[in-house]
Design a protein around this motif. Structure first.
Motif, PDB file in Angstrom:
ATOM      1  N   PRO B 263       0.806  -1.219   0.000  1.00 45.80           N
ATOM      2  CA  PRO B 263       0.000   0.000   0.000  1.00 45.80           C
ATOM      3  C   PRO B 263       0.845   1.277   0.000  1.00 45.80           C
ATOM      4  O   PRO B 263       2.001   1.244   0.412  1.00 45.80           O
ATOM      5  N   ALA B 264       0.275   2.344  -0.440  1.00 48.24           N
ATOM      6  CA  ALA B 264       0.907   3.662  -0.359  1.00 48.24           C
ATOM      7  C   ALA B 264       0.898   4.132   1.093  1.00 48.24           C
ATOM      8  O   ALA B 264       0.307   3.481   1.958  1.00 48.24           O
ATOM      9  N   GLU B 265       1.508   5.284   1.347  1.00 50.73           N
ATOM     10  CA  GLU B 265       1.666   5.782   2.714  1.00 50.73           C
ATOM     11  C   GLU B 265       0.313   5.866   3.434  1.00 50.73           C
ATOM     12  O   GLU B 265       0.131   5.392   4.531  1.00 50.73           O
ATOM     13  N   ARG B 266      -0.663   6.463   2.762  1.00 50.17           N
ATOM     14  CA  ARG B 266      -2.016   6.498   3.306  1.00 50.17           C
ATOM     15  C   ARG B 266      -3.018   6.539   2.159  1.00 50.17           C
ATOM     16  O   ARG B 266      -2.672   6.902   1.037  1.00 50.17           O
ATOM     17  N   GLY B 267      -4.228   6.151   2.451  1.00 54.22           N
ATOM     18  CA  GLY B 267      -5.235   6.128   1.385  1.00 54.22           C
ATOM     19  C   GLY B 267      -6.526   5.538   1.907  1.00 54.22           C
ATOM     20  O   GLY B 267      -6.835   5.669   3.097  1.00 54.22           O
ATOM     21  N   ARG B 268      -7.262   4.906   0.997  1.00 49.08           N
ATOM     22  CA  ARG B 268      -8.546   4.329   1.392  1.00 49.08           C
ATOM     23  C   ARG B 268      -8.622   2.882   0.911  1.00 49.08           C
ATOM     24  O   ARG B 268      -8.181   2.554  -0.185  1.00 49.08           O
ATOM     25  N   LEU B 269      -9.218   2.045   1.744  1.00 48.03           N
ATOM     26  CA  LEU B 269      -9.490   0.662   1.342  1.00 48.03           C
ATOM     27  C   LEU B 269     -10.930   0.579   0.869  1.00 48.03           C
ATOM     28  O   LEU B 269     -11.815   1.264   1.400  1.00 48.03           O
ATOM     29  N   PHE B 270     -11.157  -0.279  -0.150  1.00 48.64           N
ATOM     30  CA  PHE B 270     -12.494  -0.421  -0.707  1.00 48.64           C
ATOM     31  C   PHE B 270     -12.897  -1.878  -0.692  1.00 48.64           C
ATOM     32  O   PHE B 270     -12.100  -2.760  -0.994  1.00 48.64           O
ATOM     33  N   CYS B 271     -14.164  -2.134  -0.321  1.00 43.87           N
ATOM     34  CA  CYS B 271     -14.637  -3.515  -0.223  1.00 43.87           C
ATOM     35  C   CYS B 271     -16.113  -3.573  -0.573  1.00 43.87           C
ATOM     36  O   CYS B 271     -16.909  -2.775  -0.076  1.00 43.87           O
ATOM     37  N   ARG B 272     -16.506  -4.494  -1.475  1.00 45.35           N
ATOM     38  CA  ARG B 272     -17.918  -4.646  -1.843  1.00 45.35           C
ATOM     39  C   ARG B 272     -18.709  -5.245  -0.668  1.00 45.35           C
ATOM     40  O   ARG B 272     -18.199  -6.122   0.040  1.00 45.35           O
ATOM     41  N   PRO B 273     -19.952  -4.862  -0.454  1.00 51.39           N
ATOM     42  CA  PRO B 273     -20.727  -5.369   0.689  1.00 51.39           C
ATOM     43  C   PRO B 273     -20.894  -6.886   0.655  1.00 51.39           C
ATOM     44  O   PRO B 273     -20.879  -7.540   1.712  1.00 51.39           O
ATOM     45  N   ILE B 333     -21.716  -9.180  16.415  1.00 46.59           N
ATOM     46  CA  ILE B 333     -21.376 -10.144  15.356  1.00 46.59           C
ATOM     47  C   ILE B 333     -19.875 -10.114  15.121  1.00 46.59           C
ATOM     48  O   ILE B 333     -19.169  -9.243  15.637  1.00 46.59           O
ATOM     49  N   TRP B 334     -19.453 -11.110  14.327  1.00 46.59           N
ATOM     50  CA  TRP B 334     -18.068 -11.118  13.837  1.00 46.59           C
ATOM     51  C   TRP B 334     -18.116 -10.916  12.334  1.00 46.59           C
ATOM     52  O   TRP B 334     -18.921 -11.530  11.648  1.00 46.59           O
ATOM     53  N   VAL B 335     -17.269 -10.012  11.843  1.00 46.01           N
ATOM     54  CA  VAL B 335     -17.208  -9.836  10.391  1.00 46.01           C
ATOM     55  C   VAL B 335     -15.778 -10.011   9.920  1.00 46.01           C
ATOM     56  O   VAL B 335     -14.832  -9.622  10.617  1.00 46.01           O
ATOM     57  N   ALA B 336     -15.658 -10.627   8.727  1.00 46.46           N
ATOM     58  CA  ALA B 336     -14.335 -10.791   8.116  1.00 46.46           C
ATOM     59  C   ALA B 336     -14.287  -9.982   6.830  1.00 46.46           C
ATOM     60  O   ALA B 336     -15.245  -9.973   6.062  1.00 46.46           O
ATOM     61  N   LEU B 337     -13.191  -9.267   6.628  1.00 48.98           N
ATOM     62  CA  LEU B 337     -12.965  -8.544   5.381  1.00 48.98           C
ATOM     63  C   LEU B 337     -11.833  -9.263   4.661  1.00 48.98           C
ATOM     64  O   LEU B 337     -10.665  -8.965   4.886  1.00 48.98           O
ATOM     65  N   PRO B 338     -12.155 -10.260   3.800  1.00 48.08           N
ATOM     66  CA  PRO B 338     -11.121 -11.101   3.193  1.00 48.08           C
ATOM     67  C   PRO B 338     -10.095 -10.260   2.427  1.00 48.08           C
ATOM     68  O   PRO B 338     -10.477  -9.356   1.685  1.00 48.08           O
ATOM     69  N   PRO B 339      -8.805 -10.526   2.593  1.00 49.79           N
ATOM     70  CA  PRO B 339      -7.750  -9.718   1.954  1.00 49.79           C
ATOM     71  C   PRO B 339      -7.928  -9.597   0.452  1.00 49.79           C
ATOM     72  O   PRO B 339      -7.677  -8.540  -0.115  1.00 49.79           O
ATOM     73  N   ARG B 340      -8.399 -10.673  -0.235  1.00 52.26           N
ATOM     74  CA  ARG B 340      -8.564 -10.612  -1.689  1.00 52.26           C
ATOM     75  C   ARG B 340      -9.624  -9.603  -2.107  1.00 52.26           C
ATOM     76  O   ARG B 340      -9.632  -9.122  -3.234  1.00 52.26           O
ATOM     77  N   SER B 341     -10.561  -9.328  -1.199  1.00 54.25           N
ATOM     78  CA  SER B 341     -11.650  -8.428  -1.565  1.00 54.25           C
ATOM     79  C   SER B 341     -11.292  -6.967  -1.304  1.00 54.25           C
ATOM     80  O   SER B 341     -12.052  -6.075  -1.643  1.00 54.25           O
ATOM     81  N   LEU B 342     -10.142  -6.728  -0.683  1.00 52.52           N
ATOM     82  CA  LEU B 342      -9.790  -5.345  -0.339  1.00 52.52           C
ATOM     83  C   LEU B 342      -8.979  -4.712  -1.470  1.00 52.52           C
ATOM     84  O   LEU B 342      -7.977  -5.276  -1.914  1.00 52.52           O
ATOM     85  N   GLN B 343      -9.458  -3.568  -1.914  1.00 48.78           N
ATOM     86  CA  GLN B 343      -8.718  -2.827  -2.937  1.00 48.78           C
ATOM     87  C   GLN B 343      -8.187  -1.546  -2.328  1.00 48.78           C
ATOM     88  O   GLN B 343      -8.822  -0.973  -1.449  1.00 48.78           O
ATOM     89  N   VAL B 344      -7.034  -1.132  -2.814  1.00 46.96           N
ATOM     90  CA  VAL B 344      -6.385   0.040  -2.226  1.00 46.96           C
ATOM     91  C   VAL B 344      -6.440   1.209  -3.208  1.00 46.96           C
ATOM     92  O   VAL B 344      -6.077   1.073  -4.368  1.00 46.96           O
TER      93      VAL B 344
END
Lengths: 569, 346
Positions: B263-273, B333-344
């Motif tokens: 990842p870059a120094e800072r930014g935003r992560l994106f994830c589909r619901p 609840i417990w939620v998982a944000l799978p690494p493959r689904s995360l875009q930077v």
């Protein structure tokens, strides 16, 4: 399925360089329009200004003459008279017309079509007709002379004549100002317990006061530039318009005429500018989601308005009936037996030729004028906007701000110039047609533009993508859809040309004398019976043509009912 | 003449100070259906009108096949266009409308062509009706038949579905796509409706502020949006601001594992619901504790709004089948944000 695309139908070898025909139609048409507008509107006006300021000996123009004229006591007297008459007329006509329009648009008065038809009667006759009728009613030997203590000739004669003449003009403006109302506003007002009077003050009046102002300006301008009524019933009470007419026609004082013409142009220009400014401020008053207001019956209100409407219609019918009746009377007031001998027009040099001239003028004006304005409006509305179209728009607005008297003076000054290659047109019927079209151009063009703007803006793009020449598209799709509007323009131009006096009175020659001018001349020569007969003839012709065109329009609509009633545009 | 490819090279167009198109380049292969997708005012309609020759671009070139049509008037370009309003001529019958662009044909061949086109769009026998007597969907078909009747090289569609109600719309989208495929005609369609674009397009060009943000297949656009604008404009999404923490991304107190990106120094992560996993049966990466806030029932799916315990006040969305939805009664609840689904995104 591939086959559908591959089997390209034969395009035909006659297809020329793709858009040459369109370019000729659009650009050629626009430039032609520009030339015509410059010749028929701009140059005559410039010629008038030039004549007014040029100091040629014996013409009464130039700055010294101007200073002399404007400071003279006579001029101030004329100006005072003109202002007094015009303001009085406007103050009487506008409330009357507003009440009448309100009755037709916002109440449940019965037989609205009939009242509307009667109220528009004065449009169908020259402005002199009310004056003539007044003489028969209240003149020295008038039928109702005993009702008045004073003579009809003078201030009040002019005022009453002008009131009748300008009433339908004001009425049309106010009818459209009161035509649309948002029902939701009235529902809201009554749900908050507002009285009908309160609702009127807070909803109806703000929505229509711009129309009231426009009507006031229109009536004022029509009055101050009209000389038909003053000539007949003015007596010793003189006004500016009459003075301009006499200066040019009687005394050949072109410079003096031009100076007075410029003075008369001022109120028209001023009111036009203010009206334009107000209109721009009050644009989005009626949103697309508004619900059209439908008046609910209310016995007391409807009866009260019906009484007013009946009174006005009775007065109009009385005046016009009197004029018609007097045209049939053998020798007023000594021999009241009826005959048609006034209709022989034996005192006119050409007799009935005058009437045929008018028919020819009105016919040519209507046919050429409607085609020209409609095609012109199409070339302005449906093509790419450019500096040229902007200039054309501006130029085609000018005639609305120029009174007929001023335009006629301009024509005299421009086409009567010895050096003008178009000098040969002077006095011909061709120039009369050109002048009449120019005079009534703006209203016709606005009607055409309004009709064209209701068409889908993509029609032309669709035609282009289908490689159909624009001219063919114009003839096959645009014109048929707009046929009712075209007939409307045709009718307007015909009736206007039939009745107009103000512009053409400076331009006719003995061969091209017109019926409406002959009315003025006959009255001037003391042949009031002949004048009444000719006016009646004009009135009946205008009415007949109007009815005919209205019938044609209805026929067109009925024949096209299959697509018109259901079309979603 | 068969269908052709379409090339746009660096198209510029300004209206006064407003830059409507700012260097647009696109390649459309022969037979392909491409959607120009974007919010209103993004320049997509202007681009279509430039292709049609109804607007003249200030700079850049347009090729139909290898024919440069950049300066040609509309009549010389050879395309068919279907307008948003259909622009059917109300005073002409259906047959006259379809035959409008077929001047120069004999009466017989014209009638045959009109019949052929009406059969193609499934309106056999409507020759003598007027457009006003047809339903919206039928009008659209007549307009399409009119555009296709002269067998153009290219078909342009300007928001063709926007005048129809939702139920008819989906059906007609499918039909139009079917017809386009069977004809194999190169087609450019303008729309602001992403569902339509997804449903119909071979490729989608997402346009914003007069530029192409991404030009790819619907799947790619959805799975791997190239820019934050595309991610936000197409579908729903969750955004998490982060700072770099070695190979990981730190969101508040949480450290998130990423997949194959530095990842870059800072930014935003994106994830589909729908990528968010709720209460997974086995351990997953990026598993966090969260509180449910709201459940919205969408028919075939449910949308769940939640907040991570470590990131209160920042509402996130998850979408899942109604059966898999936890009860609102126990909000934890417990939620998982799978690494493959995360875009930077930066």
């Amino acid at each position: 399925m591939e086959q559908v695309l591959l089997s390209k139908p034969q395009a035909g070898a006659r297809r020329m360089p793709a858009d040459l025909a369109d370019r000729i139609f659009v650009h050629g048409g626009q430039w032609l329009l520009l030339v015509l507008l410059v010749l028929a509107v701009l140059l005559p006006l410039l010629a008038m200004l030039w004549r007014g300021f040029a100091s040629e000996p014996g013409q009464g123009g130039g700055l010294t003459a101007a200073a002399e004229l404007f400071t003279s006591a006579n001029f101030r007297w004329l100006l005072g008279n003109s202002l007094a008459v015009s303001l009085t007329v406007a103050a009487i006509v506008v409330p009357l017309a507003y009440t009448f329009a309100y009755a037709l648009q916002r109440t449940c008065v019965p037989a609205k079509g009939l009242w509307r038809g009667i109220s528009l009667l004065p449009l169908l006759a020259p402005s002199i007709l009310p004056g003539i009728a007044l003489i028969y009613l209240f003149g020295n030997q008038g039928a109702l002379r005993h009702l008045l203590t004073d003579n009809i000739y003078g201030f009040w004669g002019i005022v009453i004549g002008e009131v009748i003449y300008t009433f339908p003009h004001a009425l049309m403006v106010l009818l459209s100002a009161l035509a649309l109302a948002d029902a939701r506003l009235f529902d809201a007002a009554s749900s908050m317990g507002a009285s009908p009077w309160r609702a009127f003050r807070s909803i109806t009046w703000p929505g229509s006061r711009q129309g009231v102002f426009a009507a006031f300006c229109l009536v004022f301008t029509l009055c101050i530039t009209d000389f038909g009524v003053p000539v007949v019933v003015g007596g010793d009470y003189q006004v500016l318009a009459l003075e301009a007419y006499k200066a040019v026609v009687g005394q050949q004082q072109f410079g003096r005429g031009a100076l007075i013409g410029m003075v008369l142009l001022l109120p028209a220009l001023l009111s036009f500018a203010v009206d334009l400014w107000l209109r721009r401020r009050q644009r989005e008053a009626m949103s697309g989601r508004a619900q059209v207001y439908q008046p609910q019956p209310s016995r007391r209100r409807d009866l009260a308005f019906l009484a007013v409407v009946l009174l006005i219609c009775a007065a109009l019918l009385g005046v016009f009936g009197m004029a018609m009746y007097s045209s049939l009377v053998k020798f007023w007031p000594y021999d009241l037996s009826l005959s048609l001998h006034h209709y022989t027009f034996s005192e006119l040099p050409g007799g009935w030729q005058v009437y045929r001239n008018s028919l020819l003028l009105a016919g040519c004006t209507a046919v050429f004028g409607s085609l020209l304005t409609f095609t012109g409006a199409y070339l302005l509305e449906k093509t790419r906007q450019s500096p040229l179209t902007q200039a054309l728009r501006l130029l085609s607005f000018v005639p609305m701000a120029v009174p007929g008297l001023v335009l006629g003076l301009g024509y005299v000054f421009f086409f009567n110039l010895p050096g003008n290659p178009l000098h040969g047109l002077y006095g011909s019927l061709t120039l009369l047609v050109a002048c009449t079209i120019a005079h009534f151009l703006t209203t016709a063009q606005l009607t055409a533009s309004a009709a064209l703007r209701q068409l889908d803006g993509e029609f032309e793009a669709a035609a282009l993508s289908l490689k159909v020449p624009l001219l063919r598209h114009f003839l096959r799709v645009t014109l048929p859809i707009c046929l009712p509007a075209l007939l409307d323009i045709l009718r307007y131009l015909f009736v206007s040309a039939m009745t107009t006096v103000s512009a053409v009175i400076f331009l006719y020659s003995p061969d091209s004398l017109l019926a409406a001018i002959a009315v003025l001349n006959m009255d001037d020569a003391g042949n009031v019976g002949g004048a009444a007969a000719m006016s009646t003839l004009i009135l009946l012709t205008s009415a007949a043509v109007s009815l005919l065109l209205a019938g044609a329009s209805r026929g067109v609509l009925r024949r096209a009912q299959a697509w018109r009633t259901t079309a979603g545009h | 003449m068969a269908t052709v490819s379409l090339q746009l090279r660096d198209i510029h167009k300004a209206f006064g100070a407003f830059q409507a198109l700012d260097g647009v380049s696109l390649d459309v292969s022969a037979g392909e259906l491409v959607c120009l997708l974007g919010p209103s005012g993004c320049g997509k309609t202007t681009l279509l009108r430039c292709i049609a020759g109804l607007e003249r671009q200030d700079g850049g070139n347009i090729f139909f096949g290898n024919r440069d049509v950049s300066t040609l008037p509309p009549q010389a370009r050879d395309y068919g266009i279907l307008f948003q309003s259909y622009a059917l001529f109300p005073n002409l019958t259906v047959a006259q409308n379809i035959g409008y662009g077929l001047a120069g044909n004999s009466r017989e061949s014209l009638r045959a062509r009109v019949a052929e086109m009406l059969e193609l769009v499934g309106l056999k026998g409507s020759e003598q009706k007027y457009p006003g007597q047809l339903s919206g969907g039928q009008q659209q078909r007549v307009a399409l038949a009119r555009a296709l009747a002269p067998a153009p090289q290219l078909l342009l569609l300007d928001e063709p579905m926007s005048a129809l109600d939702a139920r008819v719309r989906e059906h007609l989208c499918g039909e139009l796509r079917q017809l386009q495929k069977s004809l194999g005609i190169t087609t450019v369609m303008v729309t602001h409706n992403q569902d339509e674009a997804m449903l119909m397009a071979d490729r989608i060009a997402v346009i914003n502020h007069g530029r192409v943000e991404q030009y790819a297949t619907p799947q790619e656009i959805y799975r791997a949006p190239a820019t934050p604008f595309v991610a936000e404009f197409v579908g729903q999404g969750n955004w998490l601001p982060y700072e770099r923490d070695g190979e990981h991304a730190r969101v508040g107190e949480l450290s998130l594992r990423l997949h194959g990106v530095r990842p870059a120094e800072r930014g935003r992560l994106f994830c589909r619901p729908e990528a968010v996993v709720v209460n997974p049966p086995v351990h997953e990466d990026n598993l966090f504790s969260a509180q449910m806030r709201e459940i919205t029932f969408l028919g075939n799916r449910c949308r769940l709004s939640f907040e991570l315990d470590a990131l209160p006040g920042h509402a996130l969305l998850a979408e899942l089948a109604p059966d898999a939805m936890p009860r609102l009664g126990a909000p934890h609840i417990w939620v998982a944000l799978p690494p493959r689904s995360l875009q930077v995104f930066v």
